[in-house]
Design a protein around this motif. Structure first.
Motif, PDB file in Angstrom:
ATOM      1  N   GLU A 308      24.041  10.624  42.682  1.00  0.00           N
ATOM      2  CA  GLU A 308      25.156  10.259  43.549  1.00  0.00           C
ATOM      3  C   GLU A 308      26.452  10.902  43.067  1.00  0.00           C
ATOM      4  OE1 GLU A 308      23.983   5.846  45.212  1.00  0.00           O
ATOM      5  OE2 GLU A 308      24.510   6.017  43.089  1.00  0.00           O
ATOM      6  N   THR A 309      26.649  10.914  41.750  1.00  0.00           N
ATOM      7  CA  THR A 309      27.833  11.555  41.181  1.00  0.00           C
ATOM      8  C   THR A 309      27.855  13.045  41.500  1.00  0.00           C
ATOM      9  OG1 THR A 309      27.926   9.946  39.380  1.00  0.00           O
ATOM     10  CG2 THR A 309      29.102  12.017  39.045  1.00  0.00           C
ATOM     11  N   GLN A 310      26.705  13.691  41.404  1.00  0.00           N
ATOM     12  CA  GLN A 310      26.626  15.120  41.707  1.00  0.00           C
ATOM     13  C   GLN A 310      27.044  15.407  43.145  1.00  0.00           C
ATOM     14  OE1 GLN A 310      22.558  16.058  40.749  1.00  0.00           O
ATOM     15  NE2 GLN A 310      22.926  16.090  38.534  1.00  0.00           N
ATOM     16  N   VAL A 311      26.579  14.584  44.079  1.00  0.00           N
ATOM     17  CA  VAL A 311      26.950  14.776  45.483  1.00  0.00           C
ATOM     18  C   VAL A 311      28.445  14.552  45.673  1.00  0.00           C
ATOM     19  CG1 VAL A 311      26.645  13.914  47.827  1.00  0.00           C
ATOM     20  CG2 VAL A 311      24.655  14.209  46.339  1.00  0.00           C
ATOM     21  N   ALA A 312      28.955  13.465  45.110  1.00  0.00           N
ATOM     22  CA  ALA A 312      30.377  13.151  45.276  1.00  0.00           C
ATOM     23  C   ALA A 312      31.272  14.211  44.651  1.00  0.00           C
ATOM     24  CB  ALA A 312      30.680  11.784  44.663  1.00  0.00           C
ATOM     25  N   ASP A 313      30.822  14.800  43.543  1.00  0.00           N
ATOM     26  CA  ASP A 313      31.638  15.801  42.849  1.00  0.00           C
ATOM     27  C   ASP A 313      31.577  17.180  43.484  1.00  0.00           C
ATOM     28  OD1 ASP A 313      32.471  13.940  41.024  1.00  0.00           O
ATOM     29  OD2 ASP A 313      31.160  14.615  39.392  1.00  0.00           O
ATOM     30  N   HIS A 314      30.437  17.513  44.087  1.00  0.00           N
ATOM     31  CA  HIS A 314      30.228  18.901  44.496  1.00  0.00           C
ATOM     32  C   HIS A 314      30.041  19.116  45.994  1.00  0.00           C
ATOM     33  CE1 HIS A 314      30.029  19.909  40.270  1.00  0.00           C
ATOM     34  NE2 HIS A 314      29.034  19.066  40.083  1.00  0.00           N
ATOM     35  N   HIS A 315      29.755  18.061  46.751  1.00  0.00           N
ATOM     36  CA  HIS A 315      29.557  18.260  48.190  1.00  0.00           C
ATOM     37  C   HIS A 315      30.890  18.072  48.905  1.00  0.00           C
ATOM     38  CE1 HIS A 315      26.479  19.171  51.063  1.00  0.00           C
ATOM     39  NE2 HIS A 315      26.928  18.262  51.899  1.00  0.00           N
ATOM     40  N   PRO A 316      31.228  18.948  49.840  1.00  0.00           N
ATOM     41  CA  PRO A 316      32.555  18.899  50.461  1.00  0.00           C
ATOM     42  C   PRO A 316      32.846  17.567  51.157  1.00  0.00           C
ATOM     43  CG  PRO A 316      31.423  20.951  51.000  1.00  0.00           C
ATOM     44  CD  PRO A 316      30.412  20.064  50.338  1.00  0.00           C
TER      45      PRO A 316
END
Length: 461
Positions: A308-316
Motif C-alpha cells: 500500500e505504501t508503494q502505491v501511495a508513494d509512486h502511483h500518480p
C-alpha cells in the motif's frame, strides 16, 4: 376477468418502455459534481427526442435516443449550491427535485469501509445530531454480475439518524469534515462489501490479461458467502456508476489480499488505472493502510502494508493514511475507531485535493539510511517524538539478515539505531510485523509509517 386484467397490466408495462428511463443514481436528492460537464444518460424509444432543462441556469438541452434506445448528454454545472431541479421531457416528463451541486466521492473497499453505526465508537452520540441536508448518501447494495451493468439498485437519501445507521461510518466522518470545512454539499456513494479481495473490484478482462495477476487471483482465500471471481463486484457495483461525475475515491481494503501481498501493489495500481480510464478522469485515490491484526500468515499484513505504501508513494495522484495507533485489539480485524480514520482521509483530501492549509494529514515516513560504524542513521521526512520511555518496534540486522531489537535515539527527524548484537548494521525495520503497534509520532500526533530499508525475502510461514 383475471386474464383480461393480467393482459392489460402486461400491455401497460410494455408501453411504459417508451418513456424516458433513468438509472437509479440519477434521481431526486442527488449531488452533482460542481463546475463540471456531468453526464446525464438513460433509455427511451429509438429516435425519441428528449428536452432537458437545468434550473441553475435555465439552459435547455436536447438529445435524441439512438436506434439502440440509448441516450446521453453532457450538461454544465455551476459552483456549489442548490437545491435545483432538472426537467426531462419526451413522451413522458421526469422532474428531478432537491438536487445539490457540490463534491461527490466514492467510498469503496471491504468490511472496514462497509462498517456502519453498529459497533463504531462515538456513533451513539453522533446519531442524534447527524441530520444534515447538505450531506447525501447513495448506498449500492451487494451485487454481482458476469458482465458490466449500466444500472444498480439504490437511491439518494439525506443524511440523518436513520440513513446513517446503515451507511459507511468512515465515509460519513470523511464527508462531514469536508462539508464543514469546504461549506459545500457533499455526495457520498458507498460501494463496499466485507470479506472481498481487490480482484473482484477490478475488471476481469484486465486480471485475465495479466499472467501475474491471473495467477494470484487463483490463490485468494475467501470466506463463505462472498464473491471470489474477478470483476464480479466491479460489474455489479462500480461499472453502473462510471458515467457519474465524481471528485475522487476513498478506499479501505486489503485484509483479504494478505495471502498474496507480494502482488498487491501491482493489483491495486491496476485497479486504480482501470477505474480512472472508465471515468475518463485522473481523480484522487486515497487509501487507508490496513491495521495491525493477527493475520493467519506470518508477515503477510506487514507486506500488504508495504504494498500500500508503494502505491501511495509512486502511483500518480494517490495518498494514504496510517492508522496503526487506532487499534485497541490486534485480535479484532475491525478497529472500532472509524471517526479518526474518516477525519484523516478528509484532512488528506482537504490538503491535497482542495489545497487547504492547516491540516495535519501526512504520517512521518522513511527517507534514507546511512551506516556509521555500529550505528544505523535513519532519516525521516519529518520530525518525530516518542510516546513513552523508549521507541518500540525497531529491529536491526547485519549481513546475516538476523534481526534484533534495537535501541533508538531520536533528534528531530534523525534516528540513531543500534544493537550490541549487531556490530556492522545493514538494515533497519520499523513496525514490520502483522501486529506491530509503534509509539513514534509526528509532532501533530500522526504515527510513523511502518517501513524496512532492506529488500530481502520475507518469511511467510
Amino acid at each position: 376477468m383475471r386474464k383480461i386484467l393480467t393482459v392489460a397490466l402486461l400491455c401497460a408495462s410494455l408501453s411504459s418502455f417508451g418513456n424516458i428511463r433513468l438509472p437509479n443514481i440519477l434521481s431526486s436528492n442527488m449531488v452533482l459534481q460542481q463546475q463540471s460537464k456531468v453526464k446525464l444518460w438513460g433509455a427511451a424509444d429509438p429516435n425519441e427526442k428528449i428536452a432537458i432543462t437545468t434550473s441553475w441556469d435555465n439552459k435547455a438541452y436536447e438529445v435524441i435516443a439512438t436506434n439502440n434506445a440509448r441516450w446521453e448528454i453532457l450538461v454544465e454545472t455551476p459552483a456549489a449550491g442548490g437545491p435545483f431541479t432538472i426537467t426531462l421531457k419526451g413522451k413522458n416528463t421526469i422532474v428531478l427535485n432537491n438536487i445539490l451541486i457540490g463534491e461527490v466521492w466514492v467510498c469503496s473497499g471491504q468490511s472496514n469501509m462497509e462498517m456502519n453505526g453498529m459497533g463504531v465508537e462515538g456513533m451513539k452520540e453522533e446519531l442524534p445530531v447527524s441530520r444534515n441536508p447538505n450531506i447525501r448518501f447513495f448506498h449500492i447494495p451487494k451485487t454481482t454480475s458476469l458482465h458490466p451493468q449500466d444500472n444498480c439498485a439504490g437511491e439518494w437519501t439525506i443524511c440523518d439518524s436513520s440513513t446513517l445507521k446503515s451507511f459507511s461510518a468512515v465515509g460519513y466522518f470523511f464527508g462531514k469534515r469536508l462539508n464543514s470545512n469546504l461549506n459545500i454539499p457533499i455526495g457520498l456513494v458507498n460501494a463496499s462489501w466485507g470479506g472481498t479481495a481487490a480482484e473482484i473490484w477490478t475488471p476481469d478482462s484486465i486480471i485475465n490479461a495479466d499472467p501475474v495477476l491471473k495467477q494470484a487471483a487463483t490463490k485468494i482465500s475467501i470466506p463463505g458467502g462472498r464473491p471470489y471471481i474477478p470483476g464480479y463486484a466491479f460489474n455489479g457495483m462500480i461499472a453502473p456508476i462510471t458515467n457519474y461525475a465524481i471528485a475522487g475515491t476513498i478506499w479501505y481494503q486489503g485484509e483479504n489480499n494478505t495471502g498474496t501481498a507480494k502482488t498487491y501493489a501491482k493489483l491495486l495500481a491496476t485497479m486504480i488505472d482501470s477505474w480512472r480510464t472508465l471515468w475518463q478522469k485522473d481523480f484522487p485515490f486515497y487509501l487507508v493502510q490496513i491495521a495491525p491484526y493477527k493475520y493467519g500468515i506470518k508477515n503477510s499484513g506487514a507486506l500488504l502494508r508495504e504494498a500500500e505504501t508503494q502505491v501511495a508513494d509512486h502511483h500518480p495522484n494517490t495518498g494514504m493514511v496510517v492508522i496503526t495507533d487506532l487499534v485497541a485489539d490486534t485480535n479484532n480485524v475491525h478497529p472500532t475507531n472509524k471517526k479518526d480514520v474518516g477525519l484523516r482521509l478528509a484532512n488528506l483530501a482537504l490538503a491535497e485535493t482542495y489545497h487547504k492549509n492547516g491540516f495535519a494529514y501526512k504520517s512521518p515516513a522513511f527517507k534514507s539510511l546511512n551506516i556509521k560504524g555500529n550505528k544505523a542513521i535513519v532519516t525521516l521526512d519529518s520530525a518525530v517524538q516518542v510516546k513513552g520511555k523508549t521507541a518500540t518496534e525497531f529491529v536491526i540486522a547485519g549481513e546475516d539478515q538476523v534481526f534484533y531489537p534495537a535501541d533508538v535515539s531520536i533528534k528531530n527527524n534523525t534516528l540513531t539505531v543500534s544493537s550490541k548484537e549487531v556490530k556492522t548494521p545493514v538494515a533497519v525495520r520499523f513496525g514490520f510485523r502483522n501486529t506491530a503497534v509503534g509509539n513514534v509520532f509526528s509532532k501533530e500526533g500522526l504515527p510513523l509509517a511502518p517501513f524496512r530499508t532492506d529488500s530481502w525475502e520475507v518469511e511467510m510461514k
